[in-house]
Motif scaffolding. Structure first.
Motif, PDB file in Angstrom:
ATOM      1  N   GLY A  56     -28.813 -80.190 -36.380  1.00  0.00           N
ATOM      2  CA  GLY A  56     -27.613 -79.964 -35.581  1.00  0.00           C
ATOM      3  C   GLY A  56     -26.380 -79.782 -36.437  1.00  0.00           C
ATOM      4  N   THR A  95     -33.997 -85.610 -37.562  1.00  0.00           N
ATOM      5  CA  THR A  95     -34.205 -84.177 -37.360  1.00  0.00           C
ATOM      6  C   THR A  95     -33.036 -83.564 -36.600  1.00  0.00           C
ATOM      7  OG1 THR A  95     -36.602 -84.467 -37.360  1.00  0.00           O
ATOM      8  CG2 THR A  95     -35.740 -82.442 -36.370  1.00  0.00           C
ATOM      9  N   CYS A  96     -32.632 -84.221 -35.514  1.00  0.00           N
ATOM     10  CA  CYS A  96     -31.509 -83.704 -34.713  1.00  0.00           C
ATOM     11  C   CYS A  96     -30.204 -83.753 -35.494  1.00  0.00           C
ATOM     12  CB  CYS A  96     -31.373 -84.503 -33.418  1.00  0.00           C
ATOM     13  SG  CYS A  96     -32.720 -84.235 -32.280  1.00  0.00           S
ATOM     14  N   PHE A 119     -35.685 -76.044 -32.664  1.00  0.00           N
ATOM     15  CA  PHE A 119     -35.299 -76.963 -31.596  1.00  0.00           C
ATOM     16  C   PHE A 119     -36.101 -76.754 -30.314  1.00  0.00           C
ATOM     17  CE2 PHE A 119     -31.218 -78.132 -33.755  1.00  0.00           C
ATOM     18  CZ  PHE A 119     -31.483 -79.484 -33.782  1.00  0.00           C
ATOM     19  N   PHE A 136     -26.789 -80.679 -30.238  1.00  0.00           N
ATOM     20  CA  PHE A 136     -28.027 -81.161 -30.849  1.00  0.00           C
ATOM     21  C   PHE A 136     -27.770 -82.388 -31.721  1.00  0.00           C
ATOM     22  CE2 PHE A 136     -29.591 -76.612 -30.421  1.00  0.00           C
ATOM     23  CZ  PHE A 136     -30.437 -76.905 -29.367  1.00  0.00           C
ATOM     24  N   PHE A 188     -33.420 -79.290 -24.865  1.00  0.00           N
ATOM     25  CA  PHE A 188     -33.733 -78.711 -26.159  1.00  0.00           C
ATOM     26  C   PHE A 188     -34.285 -77.301 -26.028  1.00  0.00           C
ATOM     27  CE2 PHE A 188     -32.854 -82.765 -27.696  1.00  0.00           C
ATOM     28  CZ  PHE A 188     -32.895 -82.789 -29.072  1.00  0.00           C
ATOM     29  N   SER A 193     -27.272 -85.375 -29.219  1.00  0.00           N
ATOM     30  CA  SER A 193     -28.289 -85.531 -28.182  1.00  0.00           C
ATOM     31  C   SER A 193     -29.152 -86.790 -28.298  1.00  0.00           C
ATOM     32  CB  SER A 193     -29.167 -84.282 -28.102  1.00  0.00           C
ATOM     33  OG  SER A 193     -29.863 -84.091 -29.298  1.00  0.00           O
ATOM     34  N   VAL A 222     -39.107 -79.106 -31.213  1.00  0.00           N
ATOM     35  CA  VAL A 222     -38.817 -80.533 -31.456  1.00  0.00           C
ATOM     36  C   VAL A 222     -39.250 -81.460 -30.319  1.00  0.00           C
ATOM     37  CG1 VAL A 222     -36.881 -82.163 -31.663  1.00  0.00           C
ATOM     38  CG2 VAL A 222     -37.046 -80.230 -33.203  1.00  0.00           C
TER      39      VAL A 222
END
Length: 106
Positions: free
Chosen positions: A38, A33-34, A69, A15, A86, A18, A72
């Motif tokens: 993550g 966010t990731c 996730f 994540f 995801f 990604s 997302v």
């Protein structure tokens, strides 16, 4: 339980990287966010190594991150491959950490 936590940590790394794999690093909110969730999943999974049970907050945190996730790609309108990745890895995160909440009986 070690294997499950290591698997969850590897999914957290996935994540984390990604946005660069799927090419949406220009979308700043999705990137942050990731990166945040993550890395949080990675660290929490490593902190939970060797622990099992319903009182291990690290497993609960990773469980919730897996659910986030799944949502997302819908929030940030990611392409089909990112969406699929995801959702699948988010669901796998939920399953692995749910399995960590209960002791292994052999």
């Amino acid at each position: 339980m070690y294997l499950k936590n290591l698997l969850s940590a590897c999914m957290g790394l996935w994540f984390l990287v990604s946005p660069w794999v799927f090419g949406f690093e220009a979308h700043t909110n999705a990137l942050y966010t990731c990166a945040l969730l993550g890395s949080l999943q990675f660290v929490a999974s490593l902190m939970a190594l060797g622990k099992t049970g319903k009182k291990v907050w690290q497993n609960w945190l990773c469980f919730i991150i897996g659910a986030v996730f799944i949502v997302v790609p819908n929030v940030y309108h990611l392409d089909l491959m990112a969406f699929f990745s995801f959702v699948v890895f988010g669901f796998m995160t939920i399953l692995v950490n749910y399995a960590n909440l209960y002791a292994d009986h052999q």
